[in-house]
Design a protein around this motif. Structure first.
Motif, PDB file in Angstrom:
ATOM      1  N   ALA A   1      -9.648  95.467  58.763  1.00  0.00           N
ATOM      2  CA  ALA A   1      -9.232  96.451  57.765  1.00  0.00           C
ATOM      3  C   ALA A   1     -10.352  96.807  56.806  1.00  0.00           C
ATOM      4  CB  ALA A   1      -8.026  95.933  56.991  1.00  0.00           C
ATOM      5  N   LEU A   2     -11.194  95.844  56.448  1.00  0.00           N
ATOM      6  CA  LEU A   2     -12.305  96.143  55.542  1.00  0.00           C
ATOM      7  C   LEU A   2     -13.217  97.215  56.129  1.00  0.00           C
ATOM      8  CD1 LEU A   2     -13.429  92.649  54.174  1.00  0.00           C
ATOM      9  CD2 LEU A   2     -12.200  94.451  52.951  1.00  0.00           C
ATOM     10  N   ALA A   3     -13.428  97.185  57.443  1.00  0.00           N
ATOM     11  CA  ALA A   3     -14.276  98.189  58.086  1.00  0.00           C
ATOM     12  C   ALA A   3     -13.699  99.583  57.908  1.00  0.00           C
ATOM     13  CB  ALA A   3     -14.427  97.866  59.572  1.00  0.00           C
ATOM     14  N   VAL A   4     -12.377  99.693  57.978  1.00  0.00           N
ATOM     15  CA  VAL A   4     -11.723 100.990  57.784  1.00  0.00           C
ATOM     16  C   VAL A   4     -11.964 101.496  56.364  1.00  0.00           C
ATOM     17  CG1 VAL A   4      -9.521 102.219  57.856  1.00  0.00           C
ATOM     18  CG2 VAL A   4      -9.960 100.356  59.481  1.00  0.00           C
ATOM     19  N   VAL A   5     -11.806 100.602  55.392  1.00  0.00           N
ATOM     20  CA  VAL A   5     -12.018 100.976  53.989  1.00  0.00           C
ATOM     21  C   VAL A   5     -13.462 101.386  53.754  1.00  0.00           C
ATOM     22  CG1 VAL A   5     -11.943 100.134  51.607  1.00  0.00           C
ATOM     23  CG2 VAL A   5     -10.154  99.461  53.221  1.00  0.00           C
ATOM     24  N   ARG A   6     -14.401 100.616  54.297  1.00  0.00           N
ATOM     25  CA  ARG A   6     -15.828 100.913  54.105  1.00  0.00           C
ATOM     26  C   ARG A   6     -16.224 102.234  54.746  1.00  0.00           C
ATOM     27  NH1 ARG A   6     -17.259  98.209  49.744  1.00  0.00           N
ATOM     28  NH2 ARG A   6     -17.027  95.951  49.954  1.00  0.00           N
ATOM     29  N   ALA A   7     -15.481 102.666  55.744  1.00  0.00           N
ATOM     30  CA  ALA A   7     -15.758 103.950  56.387  1.00  0.00           C
ATOM     31  C   ALA A   7     -15.097 105.115  55.651  1.00  0.00           C
ATOM     32  CB  ALA A   7     -15.292 103.918  57.841  1.00  0.00           C
ATOM     33  N   GLY A   8     -14.438 104.832  54.529  1.00  0.00           N
ATOM     34  CA  GLY A   8     -13.802 105.890  53.754  1.00  0.00           C
ATOM     35  C   GLY A   8     -12.473 106.332  54.322  1.00  0.00           C
ATOM     36  N   LEU A   9     -11.835 105.468  55.088  1.00  0.00           N
ATOM     37  CA  LEU A   9     -10.559 105.771  55.723  1.00  0.00           C
ATOM     38  C   LEU A   9      -9.482 104.830  55.185  1.00  0.00           C
ATOM     39  CD1 LEU A   9     -12.091 106.090  59.288  1.00  0.00           C
ATOM     40  CD2 LEU A   9     -11.296 108.002  57.870  1.00  0.00           C
ATOM     41  N   VAL A  10      -8.244 105.056  55.570  1.00  0.00           N
ATOM     42  CA  VAL A  10      -7.121 104.270  55.067  1.00  0.00           C
ATOM     43  C   VAL A  10      -6.558 103.399  56.186  1.00  0.00           C
ATOM     44  CG1 VAL A  10      -4.796 104.351  54.090  1.00  0.00           C
ATOM     45  CG2 VAL A  10      -6.531 105.991  53.324  1.00  0.00           C
ATOM     46  N   PRO A  11      -6.599 102.061  56.041  1.00  0.00           N
ATOM     47  CA  PRO A  11      -5.966 101.201  57.038  1.00  0.00           C
ATOM     48  C   PRO A  11      -4.447 101.210  56.863  1.00  0.00           C
ATOM     49  CG  PRO A  11      -6.897  99.868  55.274  1.00  0.00           C
ATOM     50  CD  PRO A  11      -7.263 101.299  54.970  1.00  0.00           C
ATOM     51  N   VAL A  12      -3.747 101.297  57.973  1.00  0.00           N
ATOM     52  CA  VAL A  12      -2.286 101.283  57.987  1.00  0.00           C
ATOM     53  C   VAL A  12      -1.851 100.109  58.857  1.00  0.00           C
ATOM     54  CG1 VAL A  12      -0.196 102.542  58.586  1.00  0.00           C
ATOM     55  CG2 VAL A  12      -2.198 103.782  57.717  1.00  0.00           C
ATOM     56  N   SER A  13      -1.126  99.167  58.282  1.00  0.00           N
ATOM     57  CA  SER A  13      -0.791  97.955  59.026  1.00  0.00           C
ATOM     58  C   SER A  13       0.489  98.121  59.828  1.00  0.00           C
ATOM     59  CB  SER A  13      -0.668  96.754  58.088  1.00  0.00           C
ATOM     60  OG  SER A  13       0.442  96.904  57.221  1.00  0.00           O
ATOM     61  N   ALA A  14       0.478  97.571  61.033  1.00  0.00           N
ATOM     62  CA  ALA A  14       1.645  97.561  61.912  1.00  0.00           C
ATOM     63  C   ALA A  14       1.899  96.127  62.353  1.00  0.00           C
ATOM     64  CB  ALA A  14       1.407  98.453  63.128  1.00  0.00           C
ATOM     65  N   ASP A  15       3.120  95.852  62.740  1.00  0.00           N
ATOM     66  CA  ASP A  15       3.491  94.497  63.138  1.00  0.00           C
ATOM     67  C   ASP A  15       2.902  94.162  64.507  1.00  0.00           C
ATOM     68  OD1 ASP A  15       4.611  92.021  62.753  1.00  0.00           O
ATOM     69  OD2 ASP A  15       6.697  92.684  62.922  1.00  0.00           O
ATOM     70  N   VAL A  16       2.913  92.879  64.843  1.00  0.00           N
ATOM     71  CA  VAL A  16       2.408  92.393  66.127  1.00  0.00           C
ATOM     72  C   VAL A  16       3.572  91.887  66.967  1.00  0.00           C
ATOM     73  CG1 VAL A  16       0.131  91.827  65.219  1.00  0.00           C
ATOM     74  CG2 VAL A  16       1.952  90.101  65.148  1.00  0.00           C
ATOM     75  N   ASP A  17       3.296  91.593  68.230  1.00  0.00           N
ATOM     76  CA  ASP A  17       4.344  91.088  69.113  1.00  0.00           C
ATOM     77  C   ASP A  17       4.322  89.567  69.144  1.00  0.00           C
ATOM     78  OD1 ASP A  17       2.210  90.359  70.736  1.00  0.00           O
ATOM     79  OD2 ASP A  17       2.685  91.757  72.359  1.00  0.00           O
ATOM     80  N   ASP A  18       5.039  88.976  70.081  1.00  0.00           N
ATOM     81  CA  ASP A  18       5.158  87.520  70.125  1.00  0.00           C
ATOM     82  C   ASP A  18       3.858  86.845  70.530  1.00  0.00           C
ATOM     83  OD1 ASP A  18       6.974  85.253  69.799  1.00  0.00           O
ATOM     84  OD2 ASP A  18       6.683  84.929  71.947  1.00  0.00           O
ATOM     85  N   ASN A  19       2.905  87.615  71.065  1.00  0.00           N
ATOM     86  CA  ASN A  19       1.582  87.072  71.384  1.00  0.00           C
ATOM     87  C   ASN A  19       0.573  87.306  70.268  1.00  0.00           C
ATOM     88  OD1 ASN A  19       2.247  86.051  73.933  1.00  0.00           O
ATOM     89  ND2 ASN A  19       1.919  88.030  74.918  1.00  0.00           N
ATOM     90  N   GLY A  20       1.033  87.865  69.153  1.00  0.00           N
ATOM     91  CA  GLY A  20       0.143  88.145  68.030  1.00  0.00           C
ATOM     92  C   GLY A  20      -0.645  89.427  68.180  1.00  0.00           C
ATOM     93  N   LEU A  21      -0.229  90.310  69.101  1.00  0.00           N
ATOM     94  CA  LEU A  21      -1.005  91.499  69.428  1.00  0.00           C
ATOM     95  C   LEU A  21      -0.311  92.773  68.974  1.00  0.00           C
ATOM     96  CD1 LEU A  21      -1.949  90.496  73.079  1.00  0.00           C
ATOM     97  CD2 LEU A  21      -3.388  90.260  71.042  1.00  0.00           C
TER      98      LEU A  21
END
Length: 369
Positions: A95-115
């Motif tokens: 997520a930090l890379a997204v912020v440093r690129a001047g963009l907005v990180p949007v978080s989504a949930d993961v599945d049972d494998n953590g993906l």
């Protein structure tokens, strides 16, 4: 049984014998310490290994992610504030890379494998979404065929975060060859680790590769003519030479990691613990062995008392990181990510771990409680 460290880097380095010393000495004696033959050789070798036409060595995995997004942003004329979907369970660099690129990180949930999955990404998709970053977490590939089809349907770009998955493959293709771009880290503890920081970007798109090179060189295509506000990000000659040596053994080391994971799957009491991937060891290259239990903290203390080192990956989701409180957009609850943060415990796993050590760990864990 003696102390079992989480990752014995000194022993792992020593296992290469004189190869690493000789590689470093060749660089020292060459007089070329940046942008020389060692880097060119490694970039070519790693591109061939990943089956991607272009590889650009950079200073770290964070830089690889950030420079990839900066290149995408400029080449495809994105605006500040455009959005990039990331999984809520990942290392903060995603997520930090997204912020440093001047963009907005949007978080989504993961599945049972953590993906992250396309289905979870779909739930947070907006009109401002420009890209998605599937993370091959713990060494297990994200579902890339589905991601590429989903991204194409929505006109999005895909950046693979392959920092933990060197040598993994999905659908018969290596990670790093699926997305429009991919970012790797060569932090010393990775499956392919340097003797310091390092990273790389792989891509099939020559324009994106060239843009990364320019941005990583202060935004200059030629000396003293700076076209973009770039940064200084180089994979130095020593690290490149070391990585070329280690790359030759990567497949064998990954096979050994899978063997260790199989020993865990055979020896651990499944009524007490949730094994990664239901005990399957064929898909992941097991950068980590992410066990889950509701008694995580007590188990970690218990193992420490028995001289067995463990770590947690990761105790906070992205939305719980103070550094992201002002920038991360969180449209929906991420219950699976939170579950991972509360229950995950990483057991020792590396190519030098022995059967007797794994059996001892299993015996101690099965006696817990």
């Amino acid at each position: 049984m003696c102390h079992i460290p989480f990752l014995p880097l000194q022993r792992l380095t020593a296992s290469y014998g004189s190869e690493l010393t000789e590689a470093v000495q060749r660089v020292v004696q060459s007089g070329y310490y940046l942008n020389g033959e060692a880097l060119a050789e490694f970039e070519q070798q790693f591109a061939h290994y990943v089956q991607a036409p272009h590889c650009v060595g950079v200073a770290s995995g964070l830089d690889a992610l950030m420079l990839s997004l900066m290149a995408m942003k400029q080449c495809y004329d994105w605006s500040d504030g455009d959005e990039v979907i990331v999984p809520d369970m990942t290392f903060v660099a995603t997520a930090l890379a997204v912020v440093r690129a001047g963009l907005v990180p949007v978080s989504a949930d993961v599945d049972d494998n953590g993906l992250l999955t396309p289905e979870a990404a779909q739930r947070v998709l907006s009109a401002r979404t420009r890209a998605v970053v599937p993370v091959h977490l713990y060494g297990h590939p994200a579902p890339m065929p589905a991601f590429m089809a989903w991204a194409e349907a929505h006109g999005l770009l895909v950046l693979e975060d392959a920092a933990q998955a060197h040598g993994a493959s999905v659908g018969g293709r290596p990670v790093g060859s699926w997305g429009h771009m991919a970012a790797f880290s060569f932090y010393p503890g990775k499956n392919l680790g340097a003797l310091g920081d390092g990273g790389a970007v792989t891509t099939a798109h020559p324009q994106l590769a060239e843009h990364v090179r320019i941005l990583a060189n202060y935004g200059a295509r030629q000396k003293y003519k700076h076209e973009y506000p770039g940064i200084n990000s180089r994979l130095d000659e020593v690290q490149a030479a070391v990585l070329s040596v280690k790359l030759r053994r990567l497949d064998a080391d990954n096979a050994r990691r899978r063997q260790v994971a199989a020993w865990y799957a055979q020896g651990l009491d499944r009524s007490m613990y949730r094994l990664p991937y239901g005990g399957d060891v064929t898909q992941s290259v097991f950068h980590l062995y992410p066990l889950r239990t509701s008694q995580r903290d007590a188990l970690q203390r218990y193992l420490a008392e028995h001289c067995i080192d463990t770590l947690i990956h990761y105790p906070r989701t992205l939305r719980q990181q103070p550094a992201l409180s002002a920038s991360l957009r969180t449209p929906q609850p991420c219950q699976q990510a939170q579950c991972w943060a509360e229950h995950e415990l990483s057991l020792p796993i590396h190519p030098l771990l022995t059967l007797s050590e794994v059996q001892h760990i299993c015996e101690v864990m099965n006696a817990f409680g």
